[in-house]
Write a protein that holds these residues in place. Structure first.
Motif, PDB file in Angstrom:
ATOM      1  N   ASN A 145       6.125   0.753  -0.424  1.00  0.00           N
ATOM      2  CA  ASN A 145       6.081   2.042   0.259  1.00  0.00           C
ATOM      3  C   ASN A 145       6.549   1.812   1.694  1.00  0.00           C
ATOM      4  OD1 ASN A 145       5.456   4.474   1.454  1.00  0.00           O
ATOM      5  ND2 ASN A 145       3.235   4.175   1.389  1.00  0.00           N
ATOM      6  N   LYS A 176       7.054   3.938   3.935  1.00  0.00           N
ATOM      7  CA  LYS A 176       6.484   4.950   4.840  1.00  0.00           C
ATOM      8  C   LYS A 176       7.589   5.549   5.735  1.00  0.00           C
ATOM      9  CE  LYS A 176       2.177   2.373   4.807  1.00  0.00           C
ATOM     10  NZ  LYS A 176       0.809   2.394   5.208  1.00  0.00           N
ATOM     11  N   HIS A 232      -1.078   9.860  -1.300  1.00  0.00           N
ATOM     12  CA  HIS A 232      -1.327   8.696  -0.433  1.00  0.00           C
ATOM     13  C   HIS A 232      -2.360   9.090   0.628  1.00  0.00           C
ATOM     14  CE1 HIS A 232      -0.701   5.515   2.505  1.00  0.00           C
ATOM     15  NE2 HIS A 232      -0.175   4.801   1.514  1.00  0.00           N
ATOM     16  N   GLU A 245      -6.345   2.446  -3.508  1.00  0.00           N
ATOM     17  CA  GLU A 245      -6.105   1.952  -2.159  1.00  0.00           C
ATOM     18  C   GLU A 245      -7.287   2.316  -1.271  1.00  0.00           C
ATOM     19  OE1 GLU A 245      -1.620   1.488  -1.398  1.00  0.00           O
ATOM     20  OE2 GLU A 245      -2.113   3.555  -0.934  1.00  0.00           O
ATOM     21  N   ILE A 248      -5.872  -0.187   4.257  1.00  0.00           N
ATOM     22  CA  ILE A 248      -4.448   0.151   4.401  1.00  0.00           C
ATOM     23  C   ILE A 248      -3.985  -0.106   5.836  1.00  0.00           C
ATOM     24  CG2 ILE A 248      -2.723   1.992   4.265  1.00  0.00           C
ATOM     25  CD1 ILE A 248      -4.317   3.233   2.031  1.00  0.00           C
ATOM     26  N   GLY A 249      -3.029  -1.003   5.962  1.00  0.00           N
ATOM     27  CA  GLY A 249      -2.420  -1.278   7.263  1.00  0.00           C
ATOM     28  C   GLY A 249      -3.351  -1.948   8.259  1.00  0.00           C
ATOM     29  N   GLY A 261      -3.465  -2.137  -0.210  1.00  0.00           N
ATOM     30  CA  GLY A 261      -4.253  -2.291   1.012  1.00  0.00           C
ATOM     31  C   GLY A 261      -4.103  -3.701   1.540  1.00  0.00           C
ATOM     32  N   SER A 262      -3.144  -3.866   2.485  1.00  0.00           N
ATOM     33  CA  SER A 262      -2.925  -5.172   3.132  1.00  0.00           C
ATOM     34  C   SER A 262      -2.584  -6.283   2.133  1.00  0.00           C
ATOM     35  CB  SER A 262      -4.135  -5.554   3.992  1.00  0.00           C
ATOM     36  OG  SER A 262      -4.296  -4.623   5.045  1.00  0.00           O
ATOM     37  N   LEU A 285       0.686  -1.747  -4.700  1.00  0.00           N
ATOM     38  CA  LEU A 285       1.440  -0.833  -3.851  1.00  0.00           C
ATOM     39  C   LEU A 285       1.391  -1.460  -2.456  1.00  0.00           C
ATOM     40  CD1 LEU A 285       2.993   1.767  -3.358  1.00  0.00           C
ATOM     41  CD2 LEU A 285       0.831   3.012  -3.264  1.00  0.00           C
ATOM     42  N   GLY A 305       2.603  -1.781   1.500  1.00  0.00           N
ATOM     43  CA  GLY A 305       3.147  -1.060   2.652  1.00  0.00           C
ATOM     44  C   GLY A 305       3.900  -2.002   3.576  1.00  0.00           C
ATOM     45  N   GLY A 306       3.222  -2.471   4.600  1.00  0.00           N
ATOM     46  CA  GLY A 306       3.851  -3.290   5.644  1.00  0.00           C
ATOM     47  C   GLY A 306       4.682  -4.450   5.106  1.00  0.00           C
TER      48      GLY A 306
HETATM   49  C1  PEP Z   1       0.292   1.598   1.636  1.00  0.00           C
HETATM   50  O1  PEP Z   1       1.014   2.119   2.466  1.00  0.00           O
HETATM   51  O2  PEP Z   1       0.104   2.154   0.555  1.00  0.00           O
HETATM   52  C2  PEP Z   1      -0.323   0.315   1.948  1.00  0.00           C
HETATM   53  C3  PEP Z   1      -1.108  -0.233   1.067  1.00  0.00           C
HETATM   54  O3  PEP Z   1      -0.033  -0.242   3.185  1.00  0.00           O
HETATM   55  P1  PEP Z   1      -0.317  -1.761   3.631  1.00  0.00           P
HETATM   56  O4  PEP Z   1       0.155  -2.662   2.525  1.00  0.00           O
HETATM   57  O5  PEP Z   1       0.447  -1.934   4.882  1.00  0.00           O
HETATM   58  O6  PEP Z   1      -1.799  -1.893   3.819  1.00  0.00           O
END
Ligand code: PEP
Length: 251
Positions: free
Chosen positions: A9, A11, A94, A164, A169-170, A209-210, A229, A231-232
């Motif tokens: 993702n 974002k 989300h 998540e 998350i993040g 989530g991270s 899933l 993100g970063g």
């Molecule tokens: C997300 O955006 O769904 C996510 C899990 O972000 P991150 O991996 O950065 O925590």
């Protein structure tokens, strides 16, 4: 047999030029990985360019959101029929959409139905906040989100959910593999109860989530976790490819 799915993702990151560069950098590594599904979800404006880049590859394309109406006076929105044919997947509900853009379970429910109607595969995101986690409400919140988001929707034959926890998350503070697996087990049982025992076994449930290359194995070695899933870490080509490769190796 549930095929693992590693989804990125992006974002609200990357201009179109940056997205093209990023995709071209990670594509050879991702494309070489078999046995799992690999998915990237860039911003809307890059979807068309991504579609061109990915069309002869094994990497799939998803959107990060949609509106539930087909067309009309909804300035600034993107409809399911606009995404169909470009994307295969769409992320729905989300926590950032829920937190900043008013995506309630009722809205999420409409978006999921609209995605199915357009032939898109939704990835339903659910998860509890830090306060809900700390006050012991995780089960109640997650099962409530599931039941309300899926109310009136028939089992589509396959389905993807991303659990998540919002606090992960993040933040760099991931859940433990066991914590995530326990909640994901509950999600699976709730789906079985809501739809059918078979659907509980078939539905793919991702942890988000991270997630990083360093903790991928912790999550993907859990029996109920079918992917991530991300993100970063999905914006870092080597790291995202490593997450996908480790997933393919562990199945
Ligand atoms: C997300 O955006 O769904 C996510 C899990 O972000 P991150 O991996 O950065 O925590």
């Amino acid at each position: 047999m549930r095929i693992p799915l590693i989804a990125g993702n992006w974002k609200m990151n990357t201009t179109v030029d940056e997205a093209v560069r990023l995709m071209k950098e990670m594509l050879p590594g991702l494309d070489a990985i078999d046995n799992i599904e690999k998915l990237v979800c860039p911003p809307f404006v890059s979807l068309h360019s991504m579609h061109e880049i990915l069309k002869d590859s094994s990497v799939k394309l998803g959107a990060q959101n949609l509106h539930y109406m087909e067309k009309g006076a909804y300035t600034g929105e993107i409809s399911p029929i606009m995404l169909a044919g470009i994307c295969e997947y769409v992320i729905i509900g989300h926590s950032e959409r829920r937190q900043y853009f008013g995506d309630t379970n009722e809205v999420v429910n409409k978006k999921i139905q609209a995605a199915f109607d357009a032939g898109l595969k939704p990835i339903l995101c659910i998860g509890e906040s830090l306060e809900e986690n700390e006050t012991g409400k995780t089960k109640e919140v997650v099962t409530g989100q599931l039941r309300q988001s899926l109310a009136g929707i028939d089992y589509p034959g396959s389905f993807v959910i991303a659990y998540e926890p919002v606090w992960a998350i993040g933040t760099g503070k991931a859940a433990t593999g066991m914590q995530a697996n326990n909640t994901i087990g509950l999600v699976r049982r709730t789906i079985a109860d809501l739809w059918s025992a078979g659907s509980g076994d078939d539905v793919r449930i991702l942890y988000g989530g991270s997630v990083t290359a360093a903790n991928t194995i912790e999550f993907l070695s859990q029996p109920d976790i079918d992917g991530a899933l991300v993100g970063g870490a999905s914006l870092k080509p080597d790291e995202f490819v490593s997450i996908a490769r480790q997933t393919a190796e562990i199945i």
